[in-house]
Scaffold this motif. Structure first.
Motif, PDB file in Angstrom:
ATOM      1  N   MET A  69       0.843  -1.190   0.000  1.00 23.85           N
ATOM      2  CA  MET A  69       0.000   0.000   0.000  1.00 23.85           C
ATOM      3  C   MET A  69       0.875   1.235   0.000  1.00 23.85           C
ATOM      4  SD  MET A  69      -1.575   2.671   1.782  1.00 23.85           S
ATOM      5  CE  MET A  69      -1.203   2.361   3.493  1.00 23.85           C
TER       6      MET A  69
ATOM      7  N   PHE B  20      -4.091  -0.234  -3.230  1.00 24.56           N
ATOM      8  CA  PHE B  20      -3.798  -1.608  -2.810  1.00 24.56           C
ATOM      9  C   PHE B  20      -3.402  -2.404  -4.048  1.00 24.56           C
ATOM     10  CE2 PHE B  20      -8.363  -1.229  -3.489  1.00 24.56           C
ATOM     11  CZ  PHE B  20      -8.665  -2.289  -4.331  1.00 24.56           C
TER      12      PHE B  20
ATOM     13  N   GLU C  20      -3.494  -7.973  -2.450  1.00 27.85           N
ATOM     14  CA  GLU C  20      -3.597  -7.351  -1.137  1.00 27.85           C
ATOM     15  C   GLU C  20      -5.068  -7.174  -0.782  1.00 27.85           C
ATOM     16  OE1 GLU C  20      -2.359  -3.189   1.187  1.00 27.85           O
ATOM     17  OE2 GLU C  20      -1.886  -3.469  -0.942  1.00 27.85           O
ATOM     18  N   ASP C  21      -5.403  -7.328   0.470  1.00 29.08           N
ATOM     19  CA  ASP C  21      -6.771  -7.121   0.935  1.00 29.08           C
ATOM     20  C   ASP C  21      -7.094  -5.631   0.855  1.00 29.08           C
ATOM     21  OD1 ASP C  21      -9.202  -6.965   2.203  1.00 29.08           O
ATOM     22  OD2 ASP C  21      -8.621  -8.207   3.912  1.00 29.08           O
TER      23      ASP C  21
ATOM     24  N   ASP D  72      -7.274  -3.535   4.047  1.00 28.63           N
ATOM     25  CA  ASP D  72      -6.069  -3.010   4.695  1.00 28.63           C
ATOM     26  C   ASP D  72      -5.804  -1.570   4.253  1.00 28.63           C
ATOM     27  OD1 ASP D  72      -5.749  -5.440   5.938  1.00 28.63           O
ATOM     28  OD2 ASP D  72      -4.242  -6.184   4.516  1.00 28.63           O
ATOM     29  N   ALA D  73      -5.964  -1.309   2.962  1.00 27.09           N
ATOM     30  CA  ALA D  73      -5.766   0.048   2.460  1.00 27.09           C
ATOM     31  C   ALA D  73      -6.825   0.992   3.022  1.00 27.09           C
ATOM     32  CB  ALA D  73      -5.798   0.051   0.938  1.00 27.09           C
TER      33      ALA D  73
ATOM     34  N   VAL E  36      -8.410   0.684   5.845  1.00 28.34           N
ATOM     35  CA  VAL E  36      -8.109   0.891   7.264  1.00 28.34           C
ATOM     36  C   VAL E  36      -7.041   1.964   7.420  1.00 28.34           C
ATOM     37  CG1 VAL E  36      -7.003  -0.169   9.283  1.00 28.34           C
ATOM     38  CG2 VAL E  36      -8.843  -1.363   8.089  1.00 28.34           C
ATOM     39  N   ARG E  37      -5.987   1.881   6.634  1.00 30.58           N
ATOM     40  CA  ARG E  37      -4.907   2.855   6.753  1.00 30.58           C
ATOM     41  C   ARG E  37      -5.365   4.250   6.357  1.00 30.58           C
ATOM     42  NH1 ARG E  37       0.379  -0.540   4.532  1.00 30.58           N
ATOM     43  NH2 ARG E  37      -0.113  -2.475   5.633  1.00 30.58           N
TER      44      ARG E  37
ATOM     45  N   ALA F  23     -13.972  -6.010   8.372  1.00 31.91           N
ATOM     46  CA  ALA F  23     -12.553  -5.781   8.635  1.00 31.91           C
ATOM     47  C   ALA F  23     -12.312  -4.372   9.161  1.00 31.91           C
ATOM     48  CB  ALA F  23     -11.741  -6.020   7.364  1.00 31.91           C
TER      49      ALA F  23
ATOM     50  N   ALA G 129     -10.619  -3.676  12.782  1.00 34.65           N
ATOM     51  CA  ALA G 129      -9.317  -3.018  12.853  1.00 34.65           C
ATOM     52  C   ALA G 129      -9.373  -1.641  13.503  1.00 34.65           C
ATOM     53  CB  ALA G 129      -8.730  -2.895  11.449  1.00 34.65           C
TER      54      ALA G 129
END
Length: 383
Positions: A1, A92, A96-97, A100-101, A103-104, A132, A136
């Motif tokens: 990411m 992302f 890649e999930d 995750d991107a 969330v960041r 998710a 998170a």
């Protein structure tokens, strides 16, 4: 990411600045620290990002203050840089999930204890991604804001209605070509090909929904379209389509008869036209949608099984030209107030003595409504 810093000052387009300001006012009224929008229509409405890469997870996060953040697949970087370089971009990679991107991106701009609005009833926020995010970011609260932009998008500006007018011109060109092609013995796909050729030649973009072309005998199969079936003399053909310009749509439909019109077609056509005229007369600022439906229903002589006689249109991406799964329809008992600047696909659909449909896109004006599409509405026979 990766995260790229914005290249220029935030969104310069005055109309989009006004949209952002209005959305932030609505957010403040709801106590939202940020919104995370995933429908392509809302992303386009706020940022102007116009591409087909939204099939992969895409999210724009707008905080109460500061610049928006856009989350997309890494492959879309070049498109984002070209179209909206001023937006902070989080990507992302394939494999890649995307959560995750997301969330960041959210962690970067939403403080602990903040409340984030998400499109929980939309079609583009996978439950796995939302789960998710919640897992998170447990310090954030999550609320549904699916309809937060609905009222703003429902009323088009002069710029937007300009695009709708151009889309209506494309719709007219495509419909005239389709009618011309609907000769006895032609295949339905030939009619479809004619509509597409005219649609693109007239300056149209790929519409949010394909033209719906099918025999009147299949009228009730509302989202079925053309095949290799030949057009039979005396058997009606239903054609519904929409041009698209700058993602704005202006649908219309007509019922045509190859060869000759059968018994009952004249009466059905007259009833459908009477219904369209009644709905058009009723559609004006201040009236409720249910009153428009009642006027249409009286004019066609009942039809209690029909679920609406029109619906709001505007920005749309595949798989829809109505801009999402929730449709503001002109329905029985509807209590939505009609406002100048709304554009409706106004439909008159009858099933007796034979099936017949006529519809047009209608712009609500200060003192009534204007039909934007103009193809002849009278009973049409193609020799």
């Amino acid at each position: 990411m990766t995260i790229t810093a914005p290249l220029v000052a935030p969104l310069h387009d005055p109309e989009r600045q006004a949209r952002t300001t209005a959305l932030r006012a609505a957010m403040a009224a709801r106590g939202l620290t940020a919104v995370a929008l995933t429908s392509p229509e809302n992303v386009y409405y706020l940022l102007g990002l116009d591409h087909l890469g939204y099939f992969a997870f895409t999210m724009v996060v707008l905080p109460a203050e500061g610049e928006p953040v856009l989350v997309t697949r890494e492959m879309e970087r070049a498109t984002v840089v070209a179209q909206v370089p001023e937006v902070r971009h989080v990507t992302f990679a394939d494999g890649e999930d995307p959560a995750d991107a997301a969330v960041r991106a959210l962690a970067h701009i939403v403080p602990e204890g903040g409340t984030v609005g998400v499109e929980g009833r939309g079609s583009f926020l996978p439950p796995a991604v939302l789960d998710a995010l919640r897992a998170a970011l447990p310090a954030l609260s999550w609320v549904d804001c699916t309809g937060l932009l609905a009222s703003a998008r429902a009323v088009q500006s002069a710029t937007e209605t300009g695009w709708a007018r151009r889309a209506a011109g494309v719709s007219d060109a495509a419909m005239r070509a389709g009618i011309t092609a609907a000769r006895p013995g032609a295949a339905e796909r030939e009619v479809a090909a004619a509509t597409y050729h005219a649609m693109i030649s007239a300056g149209g973009e790929s519409p949010g929904f394909v033209p719906l072309i099918r025999p009147v005998a299949m009228l009730g199969q509302e989202h079925v379209t053309w095949g290799d079936r030949p057009l039979r003399p005396g058997h009606g053909l239903f054609v519904e389509l929409s041009g698209c310009v700058r993602r704005y749509h202006a649908p219309l439909s007509r019922t045509v008869y190859p060869g000759y019109a059968p018994s009952g077609a004249v009466e059905a056509s007259e009833r459908a036209l009477a219904g369209l005229a009644a709905a058009r007369t009723a559609l004006r600022p201040g009236i409720r949608t249910g009153e428009v439906f009642a006027a249409w229903q009286r004019a066609v002589g009942g039809m209690p099984r029909r679920h609406h006689c029109g619906y709001l249109v505007g920005i749309g991406y595949p798989p829809s030209w109505v801009g999402g799964p929730e449709v503001l329809g002109i329905r029985p008992g509807g209590d939505v107030e009609v406002v100048a600047g709304m554009v409706f696909h106004l439909m008159s659909w009858v099933e007796r003595p034979v099936g017949h449909v006529v519809s047009d896109s209608a712009l609500v004006t200060d003192d009534g409504c204007e039909l934007l599409t103009t193809v002849a509405r009278e009973l049409t026979v193609v020799a």
